[in-house]
Design a protein around this motif. Structure first.
Motif, short mmCIF file in Angstrom:
data_model
loop_
_atom_site.label_atom_id
_atom_site.label_comp_id
_atom_site.label_asym_id
_atom_site.label_seq_id
_atom_site.Cartn_x
_atom_site.Cartn_y
_atom_site.Cartn_z
N ARG A 116 20.46 0.43 7.48
CA ARG A 116 20.86 -0.56 6.50
C ARG A 116 20.20 -0.28 5.15
O ARG A 116 19.10 0.27 5.09
N THR A 117 20.89 -0.66 4.09
CA THR A 117 20.27 -0.64 2.77
C THR A 117 19.21 -1.72 2.73
O THR A 117 19.51 -2.90 2.93
N ILE A 118 17.96 -1.33 2.49
CA ILE A 118 16.84 -2.27 2.56
C ILE A 118 16.70 -3.07 1.28
O ILE A 118 16.30 -4.23 1.30
N TRP A 119 17.01 -2.46 0.14
CA TRP A 119 16.97 -3.22 -1.11
C TRP A 119 18.00 -2.67 -2.07
O TRP A 119 18.44 -1.53 -1.98
N THR A 120 18.40 -3.49 -3.01
CA THR A 120 19.26 -3.10 -4.12
C THR A 120 18.53 -3.46 -5.41
O THR A 120 18.07 -4.58 -5.56
N SER A 121 18.43 -2.49 -6.32
CA SER A 121 17.70 -2.76 -7.56
C SER A 121 18.51 -2.33 -8.77
O SER A 121 19.26 -1.36 -8.72
N ILE A 122 18.34 -3.06 -9.84
CA ILE A 122 18.94 -2.76 -11.13
C ILE A 122 17.80 -2.63 -12.14
O ILE A 122 17.04 -3.57 -12.35
N VAL A 123 17.68 -1.45 -12.75
CA VAL A 123 16.59 -1.18 -13.68
C VAL A 123 17.13 -1.18 -15.11
O VAL A 123 18.13 -0.51 -15.40
N ASP A 124 16.50 -1.93 -15.99
CA ASP A 124 16.85 -1.99 -17.41
C ASP A 124 15.69 -1.42 -18.20
O ASP A 124 14.68 -2.08 -18.42
N LEU A 125 15.82 -0.15 -18.63
CA LEU A 125 14.73 0.51 -19.32
C LEU A 125 14.54 -0.02 -20.74
O LEU A 125 13.43 0.03 -21.28
N THR A 126 15.61 -0.52 -21.35
CA THR A 126 15.49 -1.05 -22.71
C THR A 126 14.60 -2.28 -22.75
O THR A 126 13.76 -2.44 -23.64
N ASN A 127 14.79 -3.16 -21.78
CA ASN A 127 14.02 -4.40 -21.73
C ASN A 127 12.87 -4.36 -20.74
O ASN A 127 12.21 -5.38 -20.50
N SER A 128 12.63 -3.19 -20.12
CA SER A 128 11.53 -2.99 -19.18
C SER A 128 11.56 -4.00 -18.03
O SER A 128 10.57 -4.66 -17.72
N THR A 129 12.72 -4.11 -17.37
CA THR A 129 12.86 -5.05 -16.27
C THR A 129 13.44 -4.36 -15.03
O THR A 129 14.16 -3.36 -15.14
N LEU A 169 0.81 -1.20 0.00
CA LEU A 169 0.00 0.00 0.00
C LEU A 169 0.85 1.26 0.00
O LEU A 169 0.31 2.37 0.00
N ASP A 170 2.15 1.14 0.02
CA ASP A 170 3.03 2.30 0.03
C ASP A 170 3.19 2.84 -1.38
O ASP A 170 2.89 2.17 -2.37
N PHE A 171 3.70 4.07 -1.48
CA PHE A 171 3.94 4.67 -2.78
C PHE A 171 5.30 4.21 -3.32
O PHE A 171 6.17 3.81 -2.57
N PRO A 172 5.49 4.29 -4.63
CA PRO A 172 6.75 3.78 -5.20
C PRO A 172 7.95 4.65 -4.83
O PRO A 172 7.87 5.87 -4.82
N ALA A 173 9.05 4.00 -4.51
CA ALA A 173 10.31 4.71 -4.31
C ALA A 173 11.11 4.74 -5.60
O ALA A 173 12.05 5.52 -5.73
N GLU A 174 10.74 3.88 -6.53
CA GLU A 174 11.34 3.89 -7.86
C GLU A 174 10.44 3.07 -8.77
O GLU A 174 9.59 2.30 -8.32
N GLY A 175 10.64 3.24 -10.07
CA GLY A 175 9.84 2.48 -11.01
C GLY A 175 10.13 2.88 -12.43
O GLY A 175 10.94 3.76 -12.70
N LEU A 176 9.45 2.20 -13.37
CA LEU A 176 9.60 2.49 -14.79
C LEU A 176 8.25 2.35 -15.45
O LEU A 176 7.32 1.76 -14.89
N ASN A 177 8.13 2.88 -16.66
CA ASN A 177 6.90 2.69 -17.41
C ASN A 177 7.19 2.15 -18.80
O ASN A 177 8.35 1.94 -19.18
N SER A 178 6.15 1.94 -19.58
CA SER A 178 6.28 1.30 -20.88
C SER A 178 6.93 2.21 -21.92
O SER A 178 7.30 1.74 -23.00
N GLU A 179 7.09 3.49 -21.62
CA GLU A 179 7.73 4.42 -22.55
C GLU A 179 9.24 4.47 -22.36
O GLU A 179 9.93 5.23 -23.04
#
Length: 234
Positions: free
Chosen positions: A187-200, A3-13
């Motif tokens: 502490r770092t709670i999560w580590t994320s790698i975003v690939d905008l080319t492949n939408s992952t 139910l929390d708001f996004p701290a990061e994300g991507l879209n289809s564009e």
């Protein structure tokens, strides 16, 4: 925390957004909810950008057209696209103005200080030899050194290795409601790698501490979970 708001994300564009704390904008100086003027909070603006914007310029318009308030912790934003362009969005406490720091087709580092006030390491404050590695300016300089000396394309492991060097493994002083000073683990709670080319997005989550290993890494994480954005055609 669904139910929390996004701290990061991507879209289809091929547009991404990252939200981080801003040490320069104290909560007492940040626009709060309930004032005469309405607005949207820090998470809602991130959702708005991902839901409605196709590029960085459209995202800038949303930040300029909406009053953003911070219910608890002041923050700033990194907006980036699949072509390597990006901007950092900072709010200045003196007048609440919105500032954009752009880069075109190059790496853009953001930690927890405003780029609008500190655009380069030449104007960073003097920290002294006893300052923590986790200080925002020290982490920025560490990441800058890593990226400037990297040869070739970045692999996922290259990115993870860079982030591990600056991940949080410190204790911070906190004042409780009873007025007592306590040492609180950060502490770092999560580590994320975003690939905008492949939408992952590949993300792993903090589990617990372990005894320090030879390189000082004490955090235990899950494996990486991989998520792919798929367009659903009706």
């Amino acid at each position: 925390d669904l139910l929390d708001f996004p701290a990061e994300g991507l879209n289809s564009e091929g547009l991404g957004i990252e939200v981080q704390n801003d040490i320069n904008l104290q909560p007492s100086e940040a626009p709060l909810g309930g004032e005469r003027s309405g607005g949207i909070n820090r998470g809602q603006i991130a959702s708005l950008v991902l839901d409605t914007c196709k590029n960085i310029e459209e995202a800038k318009v949303e930040f300029l057209n909406n009053r953003v308030y911070f219910p608890k912790i002041a923050e700033h934003y990194l907006i980036y696209d699949k072509y390597g362009n990006s901007t950092v969005v900072d709010f200045l406490p003196q007048d609440g103005s919105v500032h954009f720091s752009d880069t075109i087709n190059q790496l853009h580092i953001m930690t927890n200080h405003p780029e609008a006030i500190y655009p380069s390491t030449d104007v960073f404050p003097e920290l002294g030899n006893n300052s923590s590695y986790y200080n925002s300016f020290n982490r920025f300089k560490t990441l800058l050194f890593i990226t400037e000396n990297h040869v070739g394309k970045y692999t996922m492991q290259d990115a993870v290795g860079s982030l591990e060097i600056v991940q949080a493994q410190v204790n911070a002083q906190s004042i409780t409601t009873g007025g007592l000073n306590e040492s609180v683990p950060v502490r770092t709670i999560w580590t994320s790698i975003v690939d905008l080319t492949n939408s992952t997005i590949s993300v792993r989550f903090y589990l617990r501490d372990k005894p320090l290993d030879p390189i000082g890494n004490s955090s235990v994480f899950t494996r990486f979970f991989n998520f792919t954005l798929k367009n659903i055609k009706k």
